[in-house]
Design a protein around this motif. Structure first.
Motif, short mmCIF file in Angstrom:
data_model
loop_
_atom_site.label_atom_id
_atom_site.label_comp_id
_atom_site.label_asym_id
_atom_site.label_seq_id
_atom_site.Cartn_x
_atom_site.Cartn_y
_atom_site.Cartn_z
N GLN A 106 7.61 -3.59 3.00
CA GLN A 106 6.42 -3.09 3.66
C GLN A 106 6.13 -4.55 3.73
O GLN A 106 5.89 -4.85 4.93
CB GLN A 106 5.83 -2.31 2.62
N GLN A 127 1.27 -1.61 -3.02
CA GLN A 127 1.49 -1.02 -1.59
C GLN A 127 3.28 -0.68 -1.36
O GLN A 127 3.52 -1.82 -0.77
CB GLN A 127 0.45 -2.09 -0.51
N SER A 128 3.18 0.64 -0.92
CA SER A 128 5.00 0.28 -0.83
C SER A 128 4.95 1.03 0.54
O SER A 128 6.41 0.72 0.89
CB SER A 128 5.24 1.72 -2.03
N GLY A 129 3.72 1.86 0.97
CA GLY A 129 4.96 2.36 2.22
C GLY A 129 5.42 4.23 1.93
O GLY A 129 6.43 3.89 2.81
N CYS A 187 7.39 8.20 1.33
CA CYS A 187 7.40 8.54 1.94
C CYS A 187 6.06 9.76 1.03
O CYS A 187 5.69 10.27 1.53
CB CYS A 187 8.44 9.38 2.06
N THR A 230 -5.54 0.66 3.14
CA THR A 230 -5.35 -0.39 3.29
C THR A 230 -5.40 -0.46 5.75
O THR A 230 -5.43 0.16 6.33
CB THR A 230 -4.35 -1.07 3.64
N SER A 262 0.78 5.24 2.99
CA SER A 262 0.90 3.37 3.07
C SER A 262 -0.91 3.03 2.52
O SER A 262 -0.74 2.24 2.44
CB SER A 262 0.88 3.16 5.20
N TYR A 276 6.77 -6.26 6.79
CA TYR A 276 6.89 -5.12 8.74
C TYR A 276 4.94 -6.52 8.40
O TYR A 276 4.33 -6.28 9.04
CB TYR A 276 6.49 -3.82 8.19
N TRP A 277 4.14 -6.39 7.76
CA TRP A 277 3.19 -6.94 7.96
C TRP A 277 2.94 -7.76 7.12
O TRP A 277 1.41 -8.78 7.36
CB TRP A 277 2.53 -6.05 6.66
#
Length: 126
Positions: free
Chosen positions: A72, A31-33, A35, A105, A39, A75-76
């Motif tokens: 990421q 899971q990178s998020g 560009c 996700t 996501s 952030y999460w």
């Protein structure tokens, strides 16, 4: 062993993971998020994605390791990731792309109790 999961699959995700495993062998997720892949969690044959120094192993879903990029994760970090499946096309490099389904996700905030337990468990790790 963490009693609060950082990542968990739905039944639909487990079914798709099993289908992909039968076709491609051992799997892994990232899971990178970023560009290019948005996501969405990306599914690869295990070992075909090089995990970076800042990537973090969140756990396993359906026996496949699930990694997230460091930025990421920052952030999460207060959310549990719930990996689901919806109709559509997955990321261009993700194995589920041709199936007509894609991994998605979803997330939910940890409760205060879960967050305290998770934080204590992670602080106790070497």
């Amino acid at each position: 062993m963490t009693t609060v999961a950082r990542v968990t699959p739905t039944d639909a995700a487990l079914a798709l993971i099993e289908r992909l495993r039968r076709e491609h062998g051992a799997l892994m997720f990232h899971q990178s998020g970023g560009c290019c892949d948005g996501s969405a969690p990306m599914c690869y044959p295990q070992g075909e994605f090089i995990v970076g120094d800042y990537d973090r192993l969140l756990g396993e879903i359906g026996g496949a390791p699930f990694y997230i990029s460091g930025p990421q994760f920052e952030y999460w970090q207060h959310t549990q990731l719930i990996i689901d499946v919806v109709p559509g096309r997955g990321g261009m490099f993700s194995l589920e792309g041709p199936t007509g389904e894609r991994f998605l996700t979803r997330s939910r905030l940890y409760t205060d109790e879960e967050w305290a337990l998770l934080s204590a468990e992670e602080a106790a790790r070497p």
